[in-house]
Design a protein around this motif. Structure first.
Motif, PDB file in Angstrom:
ATOM      1  N   LEU A 156       0.826  -1.200   0.000  1.00  0.00           N
ATOM      2  CA  LEU A 156       0.000   0.000   0.000  1.00  0.00           C
ATOM      3  C   LEU A 156       0.864   1.255   0.000  1.00  0.00           C
ATOM      4  CD1 LEU A 156      -2.830  -0.988   2.518  1.00  0.00           C
ATOM      5  CD2 LEU A 156      -3.020  -0.816   0.028  1.00  0.00           C
ATOM      6  N   GLN A 157       1.935   1.239   0.765  1.00  0.00           N
ATOM      7  CA  GLN A 157       2.826   2.400   0.813  1.00  0.00           C
ATOM      8  C   GLN A 157       3.548   2.608  -0.513  1.00  0.00           C
ATOM      9  OE1 GLN A 157       5.275   1.334   4.166  1.00  0.00           O
ATOM     10  NE2 GLN A 157       3.885   2.266   5.669  1.00  0.00           N
ATOM     11  N   ASN A 158       4.064   1.532  -1.100  1.00  0.00           N
ATOM     12  CA  ASN A 158       4.832   1.645  -2.342  1.00  0.00           C
ATOM     13  C   ASN A 158       3.975   2.051  -3.538  1.00  0.00           C
ATOM     14  OD1 ASN A 158       7.610   1.014  -1.610  1.00  0.00           O
ATOM     15  ND2 ASN A 158       6.880  -1.016  -1.132  1.00  0.00           N
ATOM     16  N   THR A 159       2.704   1.706  -3.514  1.00  0.00           N
ATOM     17  CA  THR A 159       1.813   2.084  -4.618  1.00  0.00           C
ATOM     18  C   THR A 159       1.033   3.365  -4.303  1.00  0.00           C
ATOM     19  OG1 THR A 159       0.042   0.690  -3.707  1.00  0.00           O
ATOM     20  CG2 THR A 159       1.500  -0.306  -5.356  1.00  0.00           C
ATOM     21  N   ARG A 160       1.272   3.909  -3.111  1.00  0.00           N
ATOM     22  CA  ARG A 160       0.593   5.114  -2.633  1.00  0.00           C
ATOM     23  C   ARG A 160      -0.911   4.908  -2.444  1.00  0.00           C
ATOM     24  NH1 ARG A 160       3.682   9.978  -6.052  1.00  0.00           N
ATOM     25  NH2 ARG A 160       5.796   9.412  -5.375  1.00  0.00           N
ATOM     26  N   MET A 161      -1.306   3.669  -2.358  1.00  0.00           N
ATOM     27  CA  MET A 161      -2.703   3.362  -2.077  1.00  0.00           C
ATOM     28  C   MET A 161      -3.019   3.477  -0.585  1.00  0.00           C
ATOM     29  SD  MET A 161      -4.632   2.776  -4.706  1.00  0.00           S
ATOM     30  CE  MET A 161      -3.843   3.763  -5.969  1.00  0.00           C
ATOM     31  N   LEU A 169       0.241  -0.473 -11.114  1.00  0.00           N
ATOM     32  CA  LEU A 169       0.268   0.688 -10.201  1.00  0.00           C
ATOM     33  C   LEU A 169       1.679   1.246 -10.069  1.00  0.00           C
ATOM     34  CD1 LEU A 169      -2.129  -0.613  -7.403  1.00  0.00           C
ATOM     35  CD2 LEU A 169      -2.687   0.955  -9.260  1.00  0.00           C
ATOM     36  N   GLY A 170       2.420   1.216 -11.173  1.00  0.00           N
ATOM     37  CA  GLY A 170       3.777   1.765 -11.189  1.00  0.00           C
ATOM     38  C   GLY A 170       4.831   0.874 -10.575  1.00  0.00           C
ATOM     39  N   GLN A 171       4.480  -0.353 -10.199  1.00  0.00           N
ATOM     40  CA  GLN A 171       5.412  -1.279  -9.566  1.00  0.00           C
ATOM     41  C   GLN A 171       5.631  -2.505 -10.465  1.00  0.00           C
ATOM     42  OE1 GLN A 171       6.956  -0.666  -6.520  1.00  0.00           O
ATOM     43  NE2 GLN A 171       5.977   1.328  -6.742  1.00  0.00           N
ATOM     44  N   PRO A 172       6.845  -3.073 -10.443  1.00  0.00           N
ATOM     45  CA  PRO A 172       7.077  -4.299 -11.218  1.00  0.00           C
ATOM     46  C   PRO A 172       6.239  -5.446 -10.663  1.00  0.00           C
ATOM     47  CG  PRO A 172       8.940  -3.837  -9.770  1.00  0.00           C
ATOM     48  CD  PRO A 172       8.043  -2.634  -9.706  1.00  0.00           C
ATOM     49  N   ALA A 173       5.577  -6.167 -11.550  1.00  0.00           N
ATOM     50  CA  ALA A 173       4.679  -7.247 -11.137  1.00  0.00           C
ATOM     51  C   ALA A 173       4.618  -8.294 -12.241  1.00  0.00           C
ATOM     52  CB  ALA A 173       3.287  -6.691 -10.846  1.00  0.00           C
ATOM     53  N   THR A 208      -6.638  -8.611  -3.067  1.00  0.00           N
ATOM     54  CA  THR A 208      -5.867  -9.431  -2.118  1.00  0.00           C
ATOM     55  C   THR A 208      -4.387  -9.038  -2.153  1.00  0.00           C
ATOM     56  OG1 THR A 208      -5.665 -11.163  -3.800  1.00  0.00           O
ATOM     57  CG2 THR A 208      -7.448 -11.398  -2.219  1.00  0.00           C
ATOM     58  N   TRP A 209      -4.079  -7.961  -1.477  1.00  0.00           N
ATOM     59  CA  TRP A 209      -2.717  -7.437  -1.411  1.00  0.00           C
ATOM     60  C   TRP A 209      -1.769  -8.375  -0.649  1.00  0.00           C
ATOM     61  CZ3 TRP A 209      -1.377  -2.619  -3.511  1.00  0.00           C
ATOM     62  CH2 TRP A 209      -2.439  -1.811  -3.901  1.00  0.00           C
ATOM     63  N   ASN A 210      -2.298  -9.312   0.109  1.00  0.00           N
ATOM     64  CA  ASN A 210      -1.474 -10.126   1.006  1.00  0.00           C
ATOM     65  C   ASN A 210      -0.718 -11.242   0.301  1.00  0.00           C
ATOM     66  OD1 ASN A 210      -4.225 -11.103   0.656  1.00  0.00           O
ATOM     67  ND2 ASN A 210      -3.680 -12.776   2.035  1.00  0.00           N
ATOM     68  N   TYR A 211      -1.000 -11.508  -0.961  1.00  0.00           N
ATOM     69  CA  TYR A 211      -0.342 -12.628  -1.638  1.00  0.00           C
ATOM     70  C   TYR A 211       1.142 -12.334  -1.837  1.00  0.00           C
ATOM     71  CZ  TYR A 211       0.311 -16.570  -4.776  1.00  0.00           C
ATOM     72  OH  TYR A 211       0.746 -17.739  -5.336  1.00  0.00           O
ATOM     73  N   HIS A 212       1.999 -13.351  -1.647  1.00  0.00           N
ATOM     74  CA  HIS A 212       3.444 -13.113  -1.594  1.00  0.00           C
ATOM     75  C   HIS A 212       4.077 -12.834  -2.948  1.00  0.00           C
ATOM     76  CE1 HIS A 212       3.358 -17.399  -2.613  1.00  0.00           C
ATOM     77  NE2 HIS A 212       4.602 -17.267  -3.017  1.00  0.00           N
ATOM     78  N   SER A 236       7.209  -7.410  -7.084  1.00  0.00           N
ATOM     79  CA  SER A 236       8.547  -7.976  -7.278  1.00  0.00           C
ATOM     80  C   SER A 236       9.030  -8.728  -6.041  1.00  0.00           C
ATOM     81  CB  SER A 236       9.551  -6.855  -7.609  1.00  0.00           C
ATOM     82  OG  SER A 236       9.781  -6.047  -6.459  1.00  0.00           O
ATOM     83  N   ILE A 237       9.980  -9.615  -6.251  1.00  0.00           N
ATOM     84  CA  ILE A 237      10.508 -10.441  -5.157  1.00  0.00           C
ATOM     85  C   ILE A 237      11.056  -9.560  -4.038  1.00  0.00           C
ATOM     86  CG2 ILE A 237      12.272 -12.112  -4.539  1.00  0.00           C
ATOM     87  CD1 ILE A 237      11.981 -13.275  -7.345  1.00  0.00           C
ATOM     88  N   GLY A 238      11.687  -8.459  -4.409  1.00  0.00           N
ATOM     89  CA  GLY A 238      12.256  -7.575  -3.403  1.00  0.00           C
ATOM     90  C   GLY A 238      11.216  -7.021  -2.455  1.00  0.00           C
ATOM     91  N   LEU A 239      10.032  -6.690  -2.986  1.00  0.00           N
ATOM     92  CA  LEU A 239       8.968  -6.139  -2.152  1.00  0.00           C
ATOM     93  C   LEU A 239       8.274  -7.215  -1.338  1.00  0.00           C
ATOM     94  CD1 LEU A 239       7.236  -3.618  -4.560  1.00  0.00           C
ATOM     95  CD2 LEU A 239       8.790  -3.089  -2.687  1.00  0.00           C
ATOM     96  N   ALA A 240       8.260  -8.444  -1.880  1.00  0.00           N
ATOM     97  CA  ALA A 240       7.450  -9.484  -1.258  1.00  0.00           C
ATOM     98  C   ALA A 240       8.116 -10.186  -0.097  1.00  0.00           C
ATOM     99  CB  ALA A 240       7.076 -10.517  -2.331  1.00  0.00           C
TER     100      ALA A 240
END
Length: 276
Positions: A47-52, A193-197, A263-267, A271-275
């Motif tokens: 949520l913080q990294n996507t500004r949500m 949302l601007g993040q690698p996925a 479902t933001w909680n999925y690992h 990206s791996i770094g964020l998860a």
């Protein structure tokens, strides 16, 4: 064990609303305290990294997961109170190509009461195929198969992909998929949302090469209704890179419109770094 699971299911199905709210109020603080470095912590970082985090918070996300899970169970078990809350939008998007005899891949994400998504597709075709994973607990798998059972829906193991694709194309049916999460699949790298996925589009794009179209749709809760909204239709043999980019944009839009219901909680969401 099967009967123990069934008894627990009945408790969830008929739990009064005050008890439902009280149970969440008791469970959430304990979950938060024990998952700071796992699921709860991931949600907060995402949520913080996507500004949500300006739009929602972990508590709202987990409350949505909790309530939508209960509503999904009630819908799958055909409780009238749950069925009456489902509202359909833009159905012509899926009806038209099926009427023309085009097999379709129906793509969605884990948002809202997503467990009901694949079952509603039997509203449009008698040949709906869904890849599922069996649990190690055979009693739990047996119960889930029973409550998920819907006429016209075929649950298939991932080991039967080739056979299922041939059957799906032959019957000009619907292949149902959620594309934002997968355990052992290899995804396609995109920006969400601007993040690698990753989006797990390799199989849908392959079926597109073979003559299937793609329909995107989503489920979300709004104004007391579970909305099932069909969004876009991608023609068979459309350019893969173009379709991938457009679907990534759709997914970003869906999440940003209802960030508390994804479902933001999925690992593996980002990206791996964020998860970690």
């Amino acid at each position: 064990m099967f009967f123990a699971y069934k008894f627990f299911l009945l408790l969830l199905l008929y739990m009064p609303k005050p008890v439902e709210n009280l149970l969440f109020a008791v469970l959430y603080p304990a979950y938060k305290a024990t998952h700071q470095k796992r699921a709860w912590g991931r949600v907060q970082r995402h949520l913080q990294n996507t500004r949500m985090d300006a739009r929602t918070c972990p508590r709202k996300v987990f409350h949505s997961l909790y309530t939508n899970y209960l509503q999904s169970l009630r819908y799958l078990c055909r409780l009238p109170s749950a069925i009456q809350k489902v509202h359909f939008e833009n159905e012509e998007i899926i009806r038209r190509p099926l009427k023309d005899g085009t097999p379709l891949v129906a793509l969605g994400i884990h948002q809202g009461a997503f467990e009901m998504m694949h079952r509603v597709l039997t509203r449009y075709s008698n040949h709906v195929y869904l890849f599922t994973h069996s649990f190690k607990d055979k009693a739990l798998t047996r119960l889930l198969h029973r409550i998920r059972g819907t006429q016209g829906l075929e649950e298939r193991e991932t080991s039967s992909v080739a056979h299922t694709l041939r059957e799906f194309l032959k019957n000009r049916g619907i292949l149902a998929m959620l594309i934002d999460q997968a355990e052992d699949a290899r995804g396609i790298h995109v920006q969400i949302l601007g993040q690698p996925a990753e989006l797990f589009l390799r199989l849908p794009l392959k079926t597109m090469e073979l003559g299937a179209g793609i329909v995107t749709f989503r489920t979300f809760f709004e104004n007391g209704k579970h909305i099932v909204r069909f969004e876009n239709y991608y023609l068979p043999r459309s350019p893969a890179a173009e379709v991938t980019g457009k679907i990534a944009e759709e997914v970003s839009l869906w999440i940003s419109e209802h960030p508390e219901q994804w479902t933001w909680n999925y690992h593996r969401n980002f990206s791996i770094g964020l998860a970690k």
